[in-house]
Design an enzyme around this catalytic site. Structure first.
Site, short mmCIF file in Angstrom:
data_model
loop_
_atom_site.label_atom_id
_atom_site.label_comp_id
_atom_site.label_asym_id
_atom_site.label_seq_id
_atom_site.Cartn_x
_atom_site.Cartn_y
_atom_site.Cartn_z
N ASN A 78 -2.86 1.67 15.69
CA ASN A 78 -3.22 1.33 16.72
C ASN A 78 -3.63 2.22 17.66
O ASN A 78 -3.05 3.39 17.53
CB ASN A 78 -1.86 0.46 18.07
N GLY B 109 3.26 -4.69 11.34
CA GLY B 109 2.68 -4.89 9.69
C GLY B 109 2.71 -3.44 8.52
O GLY B 109 3.40 -2.77 8.80
N VAL B 110 1.21 -3.05 8.91
CA VAL B 110 1.07 -2.21 7.83
C VAL B 110 1.42 -0.86 8.23
O VAL B 110 1.32 -0.24 7.48
CB VAL B 110 -0.88 -2.42 7.05
N ASP B 111 1.31 -0.69 9.01
CA ASP B 111 1.69 0.85 10.56
C ASP B 111 3.06 0.58 10.24
O ASP B 111 2.69 2.00 9.92
CB ASP B 111 0.69 0.16 11.91
N ILE C 255 1.17 -1.25 0.05
CA ILE C 255 0.03 0.04 0.02
C ILE C 255 1.22 0.89 0.20
O ILE C 255 0.45 2.46 -0.51
CB ILE C 255 -0.81 -0.06 1.36
N TYR D 77 -4.01 -8.12 14.57
CA TYR D 77 -5.34 -8.15 15.71
C TYR D 77 -6.21 -9.29 15.63
O TYR D 77 -7.34 -9.80 16.23
CB TYR D 77 -6.24 -7.14 15.18
N GLY E 172 -4.32 -8.76 10.46
CA GLY E 172 -3.01 -9.32 10.65
C GLY E 172 -3.25 -8.98 12.21
O GLY E 172 -3.41 -10.58 12.68
N1 APR Z 1 0.87 -3.15 1.86
C1 APR Z 1 -0.66 -3.53 2.59
N2 APR Z 1 -0.73 -4.63 3.52
C2 APR Z 1 0.13 -4.88 4.41
C3 APR Z 1 1.63 -4.82 4.46
C4 APR Z 1 1.33 -3.29 2.81
N3 APR Z 1 3.06 -2.70 3.38
N4 APR Z 1 2.30 -4.78 5.78
C5 APR Z 1 1.14 -5.63 5.86
N5 APR Z 1 -0.37 -5.83 5.52
C6 APR Z 1 -1.03 -6.18 5.63
C7 APR Z 1 -1.49 -7.79 6.68
O1 APR Z 1 -0.78 -8.50 5.74
C8 APR Z 1 -2.45 -7.89 6.70
O2 APR Z 1 -3.31 -8.29 5.57
O3 APR Z 1 -2.33 -5.03 6.25
C9 APR Z 1 -3.20 -6.37 7.13
C10 APR Z 1 -3.54 -6.28 8.04
O4 APR Z 1 -2.82 -6.41 9.67
P1 APR Z 1 -1.84 -5.68 10.29
O5 APR Z 1 -0.63 -4.67 9.82
O6 APR Z 1 -1.02 -6.48 11.24
O7 APR Z 1 -2.83 -4.81 11.76
P2 APR Z 1 -3.91 -4.87 12.19
O8 APR Z 1 -4.48 -6.52 11.86
O9 APR Z 1 -5.68 -4.04 12.42
O10 APR Z 1 -3.59 -5.09 13.65
C11 APR Z 1 -2.96 -3.24 14.15
O11 APR Z 1 -0.59 -3.96 14.39
O12 APR Z 1 1.18 -3.30 13.57
C12 APR Z 1 0.19 -3.31 13.99
O13 APR Z 1 0.39 -0.95 15.07
C13 APR Z 1 -0.56 -1.80 14.89
O14 APR Z 1 -1.27 -2.28 17.00
C14 APR Z 1 -1.89 -1.80 15.26
C15 APR Z 1 -1.35 -4.27 15.18
#
Ligand code: APR
Length: 169
Positions: A22, A30-32, A9, A119, A117
């Protein structure tokens, strides 16, 4: 219009990129983590001024080093089995994010698969909620013209493609 693509993304040239953050809004994995790495330190500095974000809500910052205009930070529900309002909170993430993106004049918005992911929200259940909510909001509030679900893996992309197909049935 809702499209589903596989990719990173942080490389998408859209008006608004949505971050799965978060409640602290101070970054994570992760994506954050990917969004903060690509945007640079200015993003965290601005996030520090926002006072956090409750699950289901959305807050906006500039996009800094990302090829976008704004970042919409939303906080998904941590999956606890489904009896703690997780579905409603996830729907609220998509609704709030589209609302604030539209308020900022964003025509094109890229979403990650929020909450599926770290969560732990079940992927197909999340995809159904996401697509149904996006379709409903885009039908009633025409400000956002295109939503791109950017999925990091093909399994995730397939889940969202299936959810779009179910909607069109
Ligand atoms: N581009 C698109 N999607 C991505 C990317 C990226 N660069 N990186 C990870 N993802 C996907 C993951 O594979 C998953 O399908 O984003 C989706 C959401 O996963 P997470 O990033 O783990 O988010 P979430 O499940 O909402 O958990 C949020 O994780 O990173 C921490 O700070 C964040 O505490 C919060 C928690």
């Amino acid at each position: 219009m809702i499209e589903v693509v596989a990719g990173d993304i942080t490389t998408f040239r859209v008006d608004a990129v949505v971050n799965a953050a978060n409640p602290s809004l101070l970054g994570g994995g992760g994506v954050d983590g990917a969004i903060h790495r690509a945007a640079g330190p200015g993003l965290l500095a601005e996030c520090r001024t926002l006072g956090g974000c409750a699950p289901g809500e959305a807050k906006v910052t500039h996009a800094y080093g990302l090829p976008a205009r704004i970042v919409v930070h939303t906080v998904g529900p941590v999956w606890q089995g489904g009896a703690f309002g997780e579905d409603a909170t996830l729907a609220a993430c998509y609704r709030s994010s589209l609302r604030v993106a539209g308020e900022r004049g964003a025509w094109t918005v890229a979403f990650p698969s929020i909450a599926t992911g770290a969560y732990g929200f079940p992927l197909h259940r999340a995809a159904g909620i996401a697509i149904a909510t996006l379709a409903e909001v885009m039908r009633t509030d025409g400000r956002v013209a295109r939503v791109t679900m950017v999925c990091r893996g093909h399994e995730t992309a397939r889940a969202y493609e299936d959810a779009v197909a179910d909607l069109l049935e």
